[in-house]
Design a protein around this motif. Structure first.
Motif, PDB file in Angstrom:
ATOM      1  N   ARG A  28       0.825  -1.216   0.000  1.00 11.71           N
ATOM      2  CA  ARG A  28       0.000   0.000   0.000  1.00 11.71           C
ATOM      3  C   ARG A  28       0.858   1.264   0.000  1.00 11.71           C
ATOM      4  NH1 ARG A  28      -4.269  -1.273  -2.196  1.00 11.71           N
ATOM      5  NH2 ARG A  28      -5.356   0.519  -1.294  1.00 11.71           N
ATOM      6  N   HIS A  29       2.023   1.173  -0.646  1.00 11.87           N
ATOM      7  CA  HIS A  29       2.871   2.348  -0.769  1.00 11.87           C
ATOM      8  C   HIS A  29       2.268   3.350  -1.725  1.00 11.87           C
ATOM      9  CE1 HIS A  29       6.911   0.417   0.680  1.00 11.87           C
ATOM     10  NE2 HIS A  29       6.051   0.637   1.654  1.00 11.87           N
ATOM     11  N   ASN A  30       2.420   4.634  -1.409  1.00 12.40           N
ATOM     12  CA  ASN A  30       1.869   5.673  -2.280  1.00 12.40           C
ATOM     13  C   ASN A  30       2.658   5.825  -3.571  1.00 12.40           C
ATOM     14  OD1 ASN A  30      -0.360   6.637  -0.738  1.00 12.40           O
ATOM     15  ND2 ASN A  30       1.060   7.642   0.641  1.00 12.40           N
ATOM     16  N   ALA A  31       3.977   5.810  -3.463  1.00 15.45           N
ATOM     17  CA  ALA A  31       4.810   6.140  -4.614  1.00 15.45           C
ATOM     18  C   ALA A  31       5.403   4.889  -5.255  1.00 15.45           C
ATOM     19  CB  ALA A  31       5.936   7.076  -4.185  1.00 15.45           C
ATOM     20  N   MET A  32       5.521   4.929  -6.568  1.00 15.76           N
ATOM     21  CA  MET A  32       6.160   3.843  -7.315  1.00 15.76           C
ATOM     22  C   MET A  32       7.061   4.426  -8.385  1.00 15.76           C
ATOM     23  SD  MET A  32       3.131   0.987  -7.534  1.00 15.76           S
ATOM     24  CE  MET A  32       4.263  -0.383  -7.873  1.00 15.76           C
ATOM     25  N   TYR A  33       8.069   3.639  -8.758  1.00 19.23           N
ATOM     26  CA  TYR A  33       9.115   4.127  -9.650  1.00 19.23           C
ATOM     27  C   TYR A  33       9.514   3.023 -10.616  1.00 19.23           C
ATOM     28  CZ  TYR A  33       9.590   6.918  -5.365  1.00 19.23           C
ATOM     29  OH  TYR A  33       9.341   7.687  -4.242  1.00 19.23           O
ATOM     30  N   LEU A  45      16.276   6.927 -13.395  1.00 20.04           N
ATOM     31  CA  LEU A  45      14.826   6.956 -13.220  1.00 20.04           C
ATOM     32  C   LEU A  45      14.135   7.190 -14.567  1.00 20.04           C
ATOM     33  CD1 LEU A  45      12.443   6.964 -11.190  1.00 20.04           C
ATOM     34  CD2 LEU A  45      12.755   9.452 -11.039  1.00 20.04           C
ATOM     35  N   ILE A  46      13.165   6.343 -14.879  1.00 19.51           N
ATOM     36  CA  ILE A  46      12.434   6.460 -16.137  1.00 19.51           C
ATOM     37  C   ILE A  46      11.149   7.263 -15.920  1.00 19.51           C
ATOM     38  CG2 ILE A  46      11.372   5.209 -18.042  1.00 19.51           C
ATOM     39  CD1 ILE A  46      13.045   2.765 -17.200  1.00 19.51           C
ATOM     40  N   HIS A  47      10.291   6.752 -15.061  1.00 20.04           N
ATOM     41  CA  HIS A  47       9.041   7.409 -14.704  1.00 20.04           C
ATOM     42  C   HIS A  47       8.746   7.132 -13.240  1.00 20.04           C
ATOM     43  CE1 HIS A  47       7.465   8.818 -18.573  1.00 20.04           C
ATOM     44  NE2 HIS A  47       7.833   7.684 -19.119  1.00 20.04           N
ATOM     45  N   TYR A  48       7.920   7.959 -12.652  1.00 15.78           N
ATOM     46  CA  TYR A  48       7.516   7.740 -11.278  1.00 15.78           C
ATOM     47  C   TYR A  48       6.060   8.126 -11.105  1.00 15.78           C
ATOM     48  CZ  TYR A  48       7.964  12.799 -10.763  1.00 15.78           C
ATOM     49  OH  TYR A  48       7.813  14.158 -10.909  1.00 15.78           O
ATOM     50  N   SER A  49       5.503   7.722  -9.963  1.00  8.82           N
ATOM     51  CA  SER A  49       4.135   8.088  -9.614  1.00  8.82           C
ATOM     52  C   SER A  49       4.091   8.338  -8.112  1.00  8.82           C
ATOM     53  CB  SER A  49       3.168   6.957  -9.986  1.00  8.82           C
ATOM     54  OG  SER A  49       1.888   7.188  -9.438  1.00  8.82           O
ATOM     55  N   ASN A  50       3.749   9.532  -7.715  1.00  7.24           N
ATOM     56  CA  ASN A  50       3.708   9.868  -6.290  1.00  7.24           C
ATOM     57  C   ASN A  50       2.452   9.335  -5.611  1.00  7.24           C
ATOM     58  OD1 ASN A  50       6.188  11.173  -6.053  1.00  7.24           O
ATOM     59  ND2 ASN A  50       5.353  13.118  -6.745  1.00  7.24           N
ATOM     60  N   THR A  51       1.398   9.120  -6.403  1.00  5.47           N
ATOM     61  CA  THR A  51       0.168   8.580  -5.853  1.00  5.47           C
ATOM     62  C   THR A  51      -0.677   8.062  -7.006  1.00  5.47           C
ATOM     63  OG1 THR A  51      -1.683   9.042  -4.349  1.00  5.47           O
ATOM     64  CG2 THR A  51      -1.112  10.740  -5.936  1.00  5.47           C
ATOM     65  N   ALA A  52      -1.635   7.208  -6.691  1.00  9.59           N
ATOM     66  CA  ALA A  52      -2.485   6.654  -7.744  1.00  9.59           C
ATOM     67  C   ALA A  52      -3.146   7.782  -8.529  1.00  9.59           C
ATOM     68  CB  ALA A  52      -3.541   5.735  -7.139  1.00  9.59           C
ATOM     69  N   ASP A  72      -1.729  -0.360  -6.356  1.00  3.81           N
ATOM     70  CA  ASP A  72      -0.853  -1.523  -6.374  1.00  3.81           C
ATOM     71  C   ASP A  72      -0.067  -1.728  -7.654  1.00  3.81           C
ATOM     72  OD1 ASP A  72      -3.340  -3.550  -4.582  1.00  3.81           O
ATOM     73  OD2 ASP A  72      -1.958  -1.983  -3.894  1.00  3.81           O
ATOM     74  N   ASP A  73      -0.580  -1.271  -8.783  1.00  8.36           N
ATOM     75  CA  ASP A  73       0.009  -1.634 -10.075  1.00  8.36           C
ATOM     76  C   ASP A  73       0.625  -0.439 -10.783  1.00  8.36           C
ATOM     77  OD1 ASP A  73      -2.901  -3.509 -10.117  1.00  8.36           O
ATOM     78  OD2 ASP A  73      -0.908  -4.449 -10.084  1.00  8.36           O
ATOM     79  N   PHE A  74       1.769  -0.695 -11.409  1.00  2.00           N
ATOM     80  CA  PHE A  74       2.478   0.395 -12.115  1.00  2.00           C
ATOM     81  C   PHE A  74       3.177  -0.205 -13.326  1.00  2.00           C
ATOM     82  CE2 PHE A  74       3.814   4.526 -12.680  1.00  2.00           C
ATOM     83  CZ  PHE A  74       5.177   4.762 -12.517  1.00  2.00           C
ATOM     84  N   PRO A  75       2.447  -0.488 -14.407  1.00  2.00           N
ATOM     85  CA  PRO A  75       3.069  -1.083 -15.586  1.00  2.00           C
ATOM     86  C   PRO A  75       3.883  -0.088 -16.394  1.00  2.00           C
ATOM     87  CG  PRO A  75       0.734  -0.697 -15.968  1.00  2.00           C
ATOM     88  CD  PRO A  75       0.990  -0.349 -14.528  1.00  2.00           C
ATOM     89  N   LEU A  76       4.959  -0.592 -16.983  1.00  7.27           N
ATOM     90  CA  LEU A  76       5.833   0.205 -17.857  1.00  7.27           C
ATOM     91  C   LEU A  76       5.707  -0.358 -19.268  1.00  7.27           C
ATOM     92  CD1 LEU A  76       8.248   2.317 -18.073  1.00  7.27           C
ATOM     93  CD2 LEU A  76       9.744   0.319 -17.899  1.00  7.27           C
TER      94      LEU A  76
END
Lengths: 115, 114
Positions: A28-33, A45-52, A72-76
């Motif tokens: 349940r982390h807010n940020a993904m990279y 770093l390619i892309h990031y997301s601070n929150t859904a 939960d999901d962060f597809p590249l």
């Protein structure tokens, strides 16, 4: 076991093909990279997301796109793969997004070879 | 662009010896972190030191930070063969508009010979 799952672990791809690397976290982390790791260049770093629902560009975003429809999901996605995208790709997450105390948890990586 | 630069690029020591790795950076930071990567695996967080701290310990790890010199060091005492890995420093710096940027160095490859 809590953590980050990446798929596939390894893939050989013909140039010009579309490819999506999957990343799922259960913390349940807010940020993904998304990072790529190349010999002699370290992690970039390619892309990031601070929150859904939000995404941002990193140092090397060209040729890549991401989406963050849920926490939960962060597809590249590589829309049309090129040989220079041969690399090891790491997904990571952190509890805080735009915060000064980010500690990252990494997945095991996806090794991509573009021929 | 890389913010942190590790030195040396590679280090080979005998088991039981101490290993020291250095990291230099260019701009003001909020904190600095060290990560470890075993071959073929993802990075694992080791320790975080804030900009107002000078030294921090965790088990056999000792991290120092000198903000005036923009440098940090990671000391692993009484090294073991299992410490063989690559070690990366990562800096967190304010990048504007309420956001922080985490940037990794290129890493030091440590080999501990049994």
């Amino acid at each position: 076991i809590a953590g980050i799952t990446q798929a596939p672990t390894s893939q050989i791809l013909a140039a010009g093909r579309r490819m999506t690397l999957r990343c799922t976290q259960d913390m349940r982390h807010n940020a993904m990279y998304w990072y790529r790791q190349d010999l002699g260049l370290g992690l970039r770093l390619i892309h990031y997301s601070n929150t859904a629902g939000t995404t941002g560009k990193g140092e090397v975003p060209d040729g890549y796109s991401v989406s963050r429809a849920n926490t939960d999901d962060f597809p590249l996605t590589l829309a049309s793969a090129v040989p220079s995208q041969t690399s090891v790709y790491f997904c990571a997450s952190s509890e805080a997004g735009a915060s000064g105390a980010n500690v990252l948890t990494f997945g095991a990586g996806s090794r991509l070879t573009v021929l | 662009s890389q913010q942190g630069e590790e030195d040396p690029q590679a280090l080979s020591i005998q088991e039981g010896e101490n290993a020291t790795m250095n990291c230099s950076y260019k701009t003001s930071i909020n904190n600095l972190q060290w990560y470890r990567q075993n071959s073929g695996r993802g990075l694992v967080h080791l320790i975080l030191i804030r900009s107002n701290e000078r030294e921090k310990h965790s088990g056999r790890l000792r991290v120092t930070l000198d903000t005036s010199k923009k440098s940090s060091s990671l000391l692993i005492t009484a090294s073991r063969a299992a410490d063989t890995a690559s070690y990366f420093c990562a800096t967190i710096a304010y990048s504007g508009a309420g956001s922080y940027q985490l940037t990794f160095g290129k890493g030091t490859k440590l080999s501990v010979i049994p």
